[in-house]
Scaffold this active site. Structure first.
Site, PDB file in Angstrom:
ATOM      1  N   ARG A  92       0.854  -1.196   0.000  1.00 13.32           N
ATOM      2  CA  ARG A  92       0.000   0.000   0.000  1.00 13.32           C
ATOM      3  C   ARG A  92       0.887   1.243   0.000  1.00 13.32           C
ATOM      4  NH1 ARG A  92      -3.569   0.182   5.178  1.00 13.32           N
ATOM      5  NH2 ARG A  92      -4.368  -1.699   4.145  1.00 13.32           N
ATOM      6  N   ASP A 144      -3.639  -8.329   3.513  1.00 16.38           N
ATOM      7  CA  ASP A 144      -4.984  -8.529   4.049  1.00 16.38           C
ATOM      8  C   ASP A 144      -5.604  -9.669   3.251  1.00 16.38           C
ATOM      9  OD1 ASP A 144      -4.684  -6.406   5.804  1.00 16.38           O
ATOM     10  OD2 ASP A 144      -5.574  -4.955   4.431  1.00 16.38           O
ATOM     11  N   GLU A 207      -7.068  -7.272  13.866  1.00 15.55           N
ATOM     12  CA  GLU A 207      -7.685  -7.482  12.551  1.00 15.55           C
ATOM     13  C   GLU A 207      -7.459  -8.921  12.103  1.00 15.55           C
ATOM     14  OE1 GLU A 207      -6.944  -2.899  10.904  1.00 15.55           O
ATOM     15  OE2 GLU A 207      -5.817  -4.576  10.014  1.00 15.55           O
ATOM     16  N   HIS A 210      -5.319  -9.409   8.773  1.00 10.22           N
ATOM     17  CA  HIS A 210      -4.051  -8.688   8.611  1.00 10.22           C
ATOM     18  C   HIS A 210      -2.874  -9.550   9.058  1.00 10.22           C
ATOM     19  CE1 HIS A 210      -1.778  -4.680   9.024  1.00 10.22           C
ATOM     20  NE2 HIS A 210      -0.940  -5.576   9.536  1.00 10.22           N
TER      21      HIS A 210
END
Length: 234
Positions: A92, A144, A207, A210
């Site tokens: 990202r 993810d 999460e 993740h």
């Protein structure tokens, strides 16, 4: 080898590859293992901002090669058991992280609240850690990911397994071991954690989706090249 210009960042070293591409050591996941499903949410409007996110020029998964190869190893075992991995986000760029922060600070934009943060006030997304100014994703070893059941006798893909919450659901229910998540959803989370853990991935407890491959190839860098196949080609 691609040159890298290093600039001091807010939290560590912000590495900016000269010429706009990735440094040597990154790869497109599809070239490493084309069987892994890709549903790159930030390259579409199907995400909590409601728009294509800055820096996502193509819906492709880019990763540091050791992380991509570890996913391939996990995938081989899963295929034999009737499952496949599906990734939602991989590398990202920093500009995307910056966009997330601006979105979280815009309290007038509540268009995705019902889907992504129904029980959390938007003003708490940054203070409570749901949105941060830096992301491990920008180092290229974080992914993810979820599980998909492979086609059965009926010949149709059965789709994503039940994980208790959707991807990017800003709520304590997304914590991997939240005690309110029971039954099949809890078992599926633990299965994913086990399978990826066996290949060197560490789960972020907040999460379920993740995971970071360790040791990271670029542990002290945050990159900002665009998400596009051209970024990882000579």
């Amino acid at each position: 080898m691609t040159a890298v210009v290093a600039v001091a960042g807010v939290a560590g070293l912000l590495a900016l590859p000269a010429g706009g591409g990735a440094p040597a050591g990154f790869a497109a996941l599809r070239e490493v293992d084309p069987s892994i499903r890709q549903d790159m949410r930030y390259a579409s409007g199907r995400n909590f901002t409601g728009r294509v996110v800055d820096g996502y020029e193509e819906p492709v998964c880019l990763l540091a090669r050791p992380a991509a190869e570890a996913l391939r190893r996990a995938q081989r075992g899963l295929l034999r058991r009737g499952y496949s991995l599906k990734v939602y986000d991989c590398y990202r760029p920093q500009r995307a992280v910056d966009r997330f922060v601006r979105w979280a600070q815009d309290l007038d934009d509540q268009s995705t609240k019902a889907e992504f943060y129904p029980a959390v006030d938007k003003s708490r997304l940054i203070p409570d850690g749901y949105i941060a100014e830096k992301s491990g994703h920008s180092r290229g070893s974080t992914v993810d990911v979820t599980l998909v059941r492979l086609p059965g006798v009926e010949g149709r893909e059965r789709g994503e397994v039940d994980m208790g919450t959707p991807f990017d659901f800003f709520d304590p229910l997304s914590h991997t071991d939240d005690p309110r998540v029971t039954g099949a959803a809890r078992a599926n989370r633990q299965f994913l954690k086990q399978v990826l853990g066996e290949q060197g991935f560490v789960n972020l407890p907040e999460e379920w989706w993740h995971f970071t491959y360790r040791p990271e190839a670029f542990p002290d860098s945050f990159f900002d090249f665009p998400v596009a196949v051209a970024s990882v080609r000579p």
